[in-house]
Design an enzyme around this catalytic site. Structure first.
Site, mmCIF file in Angstrom:
data_model
loop_
_atom_site.group_PDB
_atom_site.id
_atom_site.type_symbol
_atom_site.label_atom_id
_atom_site.label_comp_id
_atom_site.label_asym_id
_atom_site.label_seq_id
_atom_site.Cartn_x
_atom_site.Cartn_y
_atom_site.Cartn_z
ATOM 1 N N ASP A 60 -1.507 6.495 6.537
ATOM 2 C CA ASP A 60 -2.659 5.707 6.088
ATOM 3 C C ASP A 60 -2.977 4.746 7.229
ATOM 4 O O ASP A 60 -2.208 3.826 7.513
ATOM 5 C CB ASP A 60 -2.290 4.951 4.805
ATOM 6 C CG ASP A 60 -3.408 4.054 4.285
ATOM 7 O OD1 ASP A 60 -4.385 3.814 5.025
ATOM 8 O OD2 ASP A 60 -3.281 3.573 3.146
ATOM 9 N N LYS A 93 -12.587 -1.789 6.848
ATOM 10 C CA LYS A 93 -11.809 -2.788 7.569
ATOM 11 C C LYS A 93 -12.203 -2.827 9.042
ATOM 12 O O LYS A 93 -12.573 -3.868 9.554
ATOM 13 C CB LYS A 93 -10.318 -2.507 7.402
ATOM 14 C CG LYS A 93 -9.884 -2.521 5.935
ATOM 15 C CD LYS A 93 -8.429 -2.188 5.773
ATOM 16 C CE LYS A 93 -8.044 -2.079 4.299
ATOM 17 N NZ LYS A 93 -8.181 -3.337 3.563
ATOM 18 N N TRP A 101 0.804 -1.210 0.000
ATOM 19 C CA TRP A 101 0.000 0.000 0.000
ATOM 20 C C TRP A 101 0.840 1.263 0.000
ATOM 21 O O TRP A 101 0.527 2.232 -0.712
ATOM 22 C CB TRP A 101 -0.982 -0.023 1.165
ATOM 23 C CG TRP A 101 -2.059 -1.035 0.919
ATOM 24 C CD1 TRP A 101 -2.256 -2.213 1.568
ATOM 25 C CD2 TRP A 101 -3.054 -0.988 -0.125
ATOM 26 N NE1 TRP A 101 -3.311 -2.907 1.018
ATOM 27 C CE2 TRP A 101 -3.819 -2.176 -0.022
ATOM 28 C CE3 TRP A 101 -3.365 -0.064 -1.116
ATOM 29 C CZ2 TRP A 101 -4.879 -2.454 -0.879
ATOM 30 C CZ3 TRP A 101 -4.423 -0.354 -1.971
ATOM 31 C CH2 TRP A 101 -5.163 -1.526 -1.844
#
Length: 380
Positions: free
Chosen positions: A178, A202, A104
């Site tokens: 993030d 999530k 990511w």
């Protein structure tokens, strides 16, 4: 009938109590005669939902008042572009530093190159993204527009358990994190953070909602070609309503925040209770892996994620079996599904297995997985 245990990395399992409340209120929210998906985002009913969700999140994460909490669309992947569109302009050359510790953060750095000068201050690519480079070794520039890192790498299972102090490293830039896959699992040291963003799917709610928490002094630097609906200053000024916000996602996230605030573990409540549970879930699974001859986790123990645990079955030669279609892996997945242990296949870029242990996963679910892993090993 008991629900299966869903180990999906996202969209992920949600607290059953939240799902039941959302279902009960689907046709009529609090007697107003409308469901949340039907009501005006500018009406008094949704206004109350939005304000409560924001207030509860501020309480849960102890967000200081000089940070704005924004609700947006696009997912975390889109914000890999939206963040540089908002912050790269803080530096004349649009200089941005990135710490790359997995899939990511690598995507984030590649996307940011479209908007400015990206410098990789540190990377663990050569180590297969199994560790985090020591911050003392980072090659940070003195004053980039910002420094970006991914607090928890969902794919590779690597987590920053302590955020770096950039000032102590000689860098005056704000830190951007993030926090998609570890938000609500631990406290955040806001004195070290300028902006945090993450997708909700999530640990918070349904896909389609993104949360941005941004320090007030970082507003107002958007590049000229940044769309106004993605300008964080505009979103802050218009109460996240530069366009119609993801109303259903905000509503469900608000239910999750209320659920989280009510959680208890002994004397711990709210976020502290959720952190204790996260530690226990992860420890149970890692202990089972480390005590096994069949399973292996390749991440350095100091940097293992509490939320996402990738692991591999070993082949007859002792090497990790990455191909999910290998007969041993396929048999493991079939047996897991038959026992109500779902979504354990690893990410396609890594292979193997992955168990995501978000807040909605009870300890009993992890114990059921561990019991099955031991059973499978005995029969292998």
């Amino acid at each position: 009938m008991a629900r299966p245990y869903n180990f999906s990395a996202g969209p992920a399992a949600m607290p059953e109590a939240v799902l039941r409340q959302a279902a009960a209120e689907m046709l009529d929210w609090h007697g107003c005669g409308m469901g949340v998906m039907e009501m005006s985002h500018r009406g008094k009913h949704f206004g109350a939902i939005l304000q409560q969700a924001r207030d509860d999140l501020r309480t849960l994460l102890a967000v200081p008042e000089h940070f704005h909490i924004l609700f947006s669309q696009g997912g975390a992947l889109a914000h890999n572009a939206i963040v540089p569109l908002n912050l790269a302009g803080r530096h004349p050359a649009r200089a941005m530093d990135f710490v790359v510790t997995g899939g990511w953060s690598d995507k984030s750095a590649k996307e940011a190159r479209r908007y400015g000068d990206v410098h990789i201050a540190a990377s663990s690519a050569e180590q297969g993204y199994t560790t985090i480079p020591d911050p003392a070794s980072w090659q940070l520039r003195e004053r980039p527009a910002y420094v970006h890192l991914c607090g928890n790498e969902t794919i590779h299972g690597v987590e920053f358990h302590t955020l770096p102090d950039l000032a102590a490293l000689g860098c005056e830039a704000p830190l951007v994190i993030d926090f998609s896959s570890h938000v609500l699992s631990r406290p955040i040291d806001w004195s070290r953070v300028g902006l945090a963003f993450g997708g909700a799917q999530k640990n918070i709610g349904p896909a389609g909602l993104t949360i941005v928490i941004v320090r007030e002094d970082l507003l107002g630097h958007a590049l000229p070609h940044c769309p106004s609906v993605f300008d964080y200053r505009v979103l802050a000024e218009q109460d996240s309503m530069a366009n119609t916000p993801p109303t259903w996602g905000i509503y469900v996230a608000g239910l999750v925040f209320q659920w989280a605030l009510a959680q208890r573990e002994g004397d711990a409540q709210g976020l502290a209770a959720l952190e204790l549970r996260a530690q226990r879930r992860a420890q149970l699974l890692y202990d089972a892996i480390d005590g096994s001859q069949l399973y292996v986790n390749l991440v350095h123990p100091a940097h293992r994620s509490r939320m996402n645990v990738p692991f591999f079955l070993r082949g007859d030669d002792g090497e990790p079996l990455r191909d999910p279609n290998h007969p041993r892996n396929a048999a493991f997945l079939r047996g897991a599904e038959a026992r109500g242990l779902l979504q354990l296949r690893g990410h396609k870029s890594v292979g193997g297995m992955r168990a995501s242990l978000y807040n909605a996963m009870p300890l009993d679910g992890v114990q059921a997985l561990v019991d099955y892993m031991r059973e499978f090993e005995r029969q292998a």
